[in-house]
Structure formats: structure tokens, C-alpha cells
Design an enzyme around this catalytic site. Sequence first.
Site: not given
Length: 356
Positions: A341, A332
Amino acid sequence: MRRELLLERIDKLKATMPWYILEYYQSKLAVPYSFTTLYEYLKEYDRFFNWVLESGITDASHIAEIPLSVLENMSKKDMEAFILYLRERPLLNANTTQNGVSQTTINRTLSALSSLYKYLTEEVENEQGEPYFYRNVMKKVATKKKKETLAARAENIKQKLFLGDETEEFLQYIDTEYPKKLSNRALSSFNKNKERDLAIIALLLASGVRLSEAVNLDLKDINLKMMVIEVTRKGGKRDSVNVAAFAKPYLEEYLSIRIKRYKAEKTDTAFFLTEYRGIPNRIDASSVEKMVAKYSEDFKVRVTPHKLRHTLATRLYDATKSQVLVSHQLGHASTQVTDLYTHIVNDEQKNALDKL
């Protein structure tokens, strides 16, 4: 789906499409979009154009005859009518118990159409260097996204992750416990692909690569000495991805049987193979999805390969507390997508609440 079958179905759809869809296909193939993505888009265009024919928006008798002007002059009301058609279509099927197509499915259809309209109004060039037309009706069509806080999404996803010791326990379960439940016939099939299946799942859990990136790996992309693989990310960018050491024995075991088990020749460059009628082929994404679902459901909960990607990302963040590192591992460009996360690994927040 096997590559040959996928290309066959793509060709079948292309044969029915208007010329501008074929141009779009060639343009996106050069990006490159994967054949799987293009196949899904072609299916969406087939559904859309069939609705155009049925709705009387055009005088054309066949999809290939639908002129570009139909898309250019498509009104917002027309597109909203198509969305309602998608939402209500299952009601016409007496065998269904659903009230309508899911919003996720509708969003996927609209995403395909948005990509097409962007190409026609911004990306393509005619002989004068201009797009085919300028009015993009898709910019006026609202999409409804599922309302859910990041914390709620994280909690839902957490139930489908194999965190902590469960990562290795899942692999051990497939290796030793799963075959104990099988019939002799099923056991024979399992044993044939056991090393390959374990290698695929171990790689997904140890690298966090996308399913498409894993199935498209070639032998030359694997460096077991350095535990690094080369993948093609979204947008066609090549990237080097580190792989956790626990996957190494599974990958080595698969490599030791790959040639003999799958009758692989030097020309068979795909890393993960399947055999059909004595001929080796690159394993397809659909087969991996079914395989992961089968093993995971028997172990704990049915999951997708993408949940294995989430598992790696969550474990990596838990170990490093670095969103930058996780973003880099997943390919990413921004850390924004890794915010999820931080919510999955929320022990600090819970500990603080316990002290109140």
C-alpha cells in the site's frame, strides 16, 4: 455456494478418500479451517489421487484403498511428474485454447499437498506419539512464483481499486444508476436483494474484512452503535474490527428489511441472508463474488471482493501513513504485507520526480 450444498459436496468427496485424509479433515476442522477451504483441499487431493491411480504408482483400484506408504515413498521425480501432468493436462482437451494450467493453479495444488504432508510428518501422532512418517517430499519440490516488483504489482492493483471519491460513487452507482439498465424481470430480482448487496459491498469497503469473514458474520457480531464487528480471522482467532461510518446507513437499511424480505426466524443467526424456495440461508462466498463482479464490471472494472479489501487498506494508509494501523485493521500480525500500500500511494515519489 449454499452451505447445505457445500457440505453435501464435501461428504461426497470424503466418501471416496483414504482414512488418513479423513483424519486430516477432522484435524483441520478443529483449527478451524473453513468448510470452503477444506472443500478446495479435498478437490485437490481427489485430483492428486486420481493421478496416482492412473500413473501406476499404486496397485490400488480406488482412491480409498491407496495406502499411506504411497505418500511416504513418493519420490521427488514422482511429484515433478504430477506437476508436469497438471501443466500439460489442458492440451488433452480439444476444446481448450490454453497451453496449460496456470502457475497460480499449480501453486494452489502444491499448497494443499504441502499442508497434507506437514500434517502427516509433523502434526499427527500415532499410538507411540510419533508422526506417521518423517520424509516430507514436498520440502524438495520447488514452486515458481510470479516475478514482479512490489511497485509493478502495486501499479497493476491500483487500476482495480476504487480510491478517493470512487468508493462512494460505486455505492451510489449500484443504488441509482445500475437499475436503469435492467429489464423488468432483472429489475425485480435486483430490487429484492438491493439493500443486502449494498450492505455487503459497503461493509467490505468500510472494514477491509476478508470475504469469508463477512459471509460468516452472525447478528450478534454486529454493533452498529459502535460501528464494530466481531470476526473470526485465519487460524480461528476472534478479532474486533472497526467499520467506517459511511457503511452505517447501508447496514441499517438492510437490517430494516432482513426479517420480512428473507423470512428470517430467530434461529436464522446469519447476518447476510439469501432465500431459496422460501427458506433463508446464509449467503455463500461464491454468490458474493459473482455479485461484486457484476456490479463492479458495470461501474468501472471487474474486481473481486479481495480488491475491495485492498481499496480500504490503500485509503486507510493514504489517510494515516501508518502501516501499523493498516496491519491491525486487516488482521495481519506483521506490517510486511502492507508494504504494497505504500507503493500504491506513491504521490510523494512522483512529486519528487517531477521536480527533477
